[in-house]
Motif scaffolding. Sequence first.
Motif, PDB file in Angstrom:
ATOM      1  N   LEU A   1      -1.709   7.930  -1.170  1.00 59.05           N
ATOM      2  CA  LEU A   1      -1.768   7.208   0.106  1.00 59.05           C
ATOM      3  C   LEU A   1      -2.176   8.143   1.249  1.00 59.05           C
ATOM      4  CD1 LEU A   1      -1.227   4.483   1.526  1.00 59.05           C
ATOM      5  CD2 LEU A   1       1.131   5.218   1.815  1.00 59.05           C
TER       6      LEU A   1
ATOM      7  N   ARG B   1       2.596   8.557  -2.957  1.00 59.88           N
ATOM      8  CA  ARG B   1       2.572   8.986  -1.554  1.00 59.88           C
ATOM      9  C   ARG B   1       1.422   9.967  -1.308  1.00 59.88           C
ATOM     10  NH1 ARG B   1       8.404   8.722  -2.042  1.00 59.88           N
ATOM     11  NH2 ARG B   1       8.407  10.916  -2.602  1.00 59.88           N
TER      12      ARG B   1
ATOM     13  N   LYS C   1       3.830  -3.773  -3.433  1.00 64.37           N
ATOM     14  CA  LYS C   1       3.870  -3.135  -2.117  1.00 64.37           C
ATOM     15  C   LYS C   1       4.688  -1.845  -2.168  1.00 64.37           C
ATOM     16  CE  LYS C   1       5.386  -4.027   2.611  1.00 64.37           C
ATOM     17  NZ  LYS C   1       6.062  -4.986   3.477  1.00 64.37           N
ATOM     18  N   ARG C   2       5.859  -1.890  -2.808  1.00 63.24           N
ATOM     19  CA  ARG C   2       6.696  -0.694  -2.930  1.00 63.24           C
ATOM     20  C   ARG C   2       5.980   0.387  -3.745  1.00 63.24           C
ATOM     21  NH1 ARG C   2      10.951  -4.197  -4.461  1.00 63.24           N
ATOM     22  NH2 ARG C   2      11.095  -3.043  -6.407  1.00 63.24           N
ATOM     23  N   TRP C   3       5.283  -0.028  -4.792  1.00 60.78           N
ATOM     24  CA  TRP C   3       4.534   0.922  -5.620  1.00 60.78           C
ATOM     25  C   TRP C   3       3.455   1.605  -4.790  1.00 60.78           C
ATOM     26  CZ3 TRP C   3      -0.596  -0.126  -7.777  1.00 60.78           C
ATOM     27  CH2 TRP C   3      -1.038   0.882  -8.639  1.00 60.78           C
ATOM     28  N   LYS C   4       2.687   0.825  -4.035  1.00 59.82           N
ATOM     29  CA  LYS C   4       1.616   1.386  -3.210  1.00 59.82           C
ATOM     30  C   LYS C   4       2.150   2.319  -2.130  1.00 59.82           C
ATOM     31  CE  LYS C   4      -1.488  -2.525  -3.875  1.00 59.82           C
ATOM     32  NZ  LYS C   4      -2.127  -3.680  -3.227  1.00 59.82           N
ATOM     33  N   GLN C   5       3.340   2.077  -1.654  1.00 62.62           N
ATOM     34  CA  GLN C   5       3.940   2.905  -0.607  1.00 62.62           C
ATOM     35  C   GLN C   5       4.706   4.102  -1.178  1.00 62.62           C
ATOM     36  OE1 GLN C   5       6.391   0.033   1.402  1.00 62.62           O
ATOM     37  NE2 GLN C   5       4.688  -0.677   2.700  1.00 62.62           N
TER      38      GLN C   5
ATOM     39  N   ASP D   1       6.698   8.002  -7.254  1.00 64.30           N
ATOM     40  CA  ASP D   1       6.710   7.919  -5.793  1.00 64.30           C
ATOM     41  C   ASP D   1       5.949   9.078  -5.162  1.00 64.30           C
ATOM     42  OD1 ASP D   1       8.173   5.631  -6.047  1.00 64.30           O
ATOM     43  OD2 ASP D   1      10.080   6.523  -5.448  1.00 64.30           O
TER      44      ASP D   1
ATOM     45  N   ARG E   1       7.573   3.841  -3.117  1.00 65.28           N
ATOM     46  CA  ARG E   1       9.004   3.539  -2.987  1.00 65.28           C
ATOM     47  C   ARG E   1       9.512   2.782  -4.210  1.00 65.28           C
ATOM     48  NH1 ARG E   1      10.674   0.136   0.660  1.00 65.28           N
ATOM     49  NH2 ARG E   1       8.748  -1.013   0.846  1.00 65.28           N
ATOM     50  N   THR E   2       9.212   3.301  -5.414  1.00 66.53           N
ATOM     51  CA  THR E   2       9.646   2.619  -6.638  1.00 66.53           C
ATOM     52  C   THR E   2      11.036   3.050  -7.081  1.00 66.53           C
ATOM     53  OG1 THR E   2       8.764   4.304  -8.134  1.00 66.53           O
ATOM     54  CG2 THR E   2       7.255   2.531  -7.478  1.00 66.53           C
TER      55      THR E   2
END
Length: 96
Positions: free
Chosen positions: A88, A85, A68-72, A81, A74-75
């Motif tokens: 996304l 982003r 989830k953090r990777w997809k958003q 990141d 926020r790694t």
Amino acid sequence: WRAKEFEQSQGARRYADPRFSHVQKFLFQLCWRDYFHLYCAHFGKRVFFLKGPARRQRGWRRDQEVEKRWKQGRTGVPLVDALMRELLATGFMPNR
């Protein structure tokens, strides 16, 4: 191969003159494209298998929070990141 002919016609100055750096970059991209075409032609569908063409077993774990953090984006890794982003937001990720 007009790009290659142009490069050869410019001789040694193509390396010193920044106006011609795009020619080198373009040829470099063509080389990578051709390399991966040959790589995929050689290995076929195995390129996309989990173990890859070499059939190497790798440790693999699923962690939904990490994914989830990777997809958003926020790694905590700035380049990763930024790219995630952009993907996304635009649906596109450059290869740079």
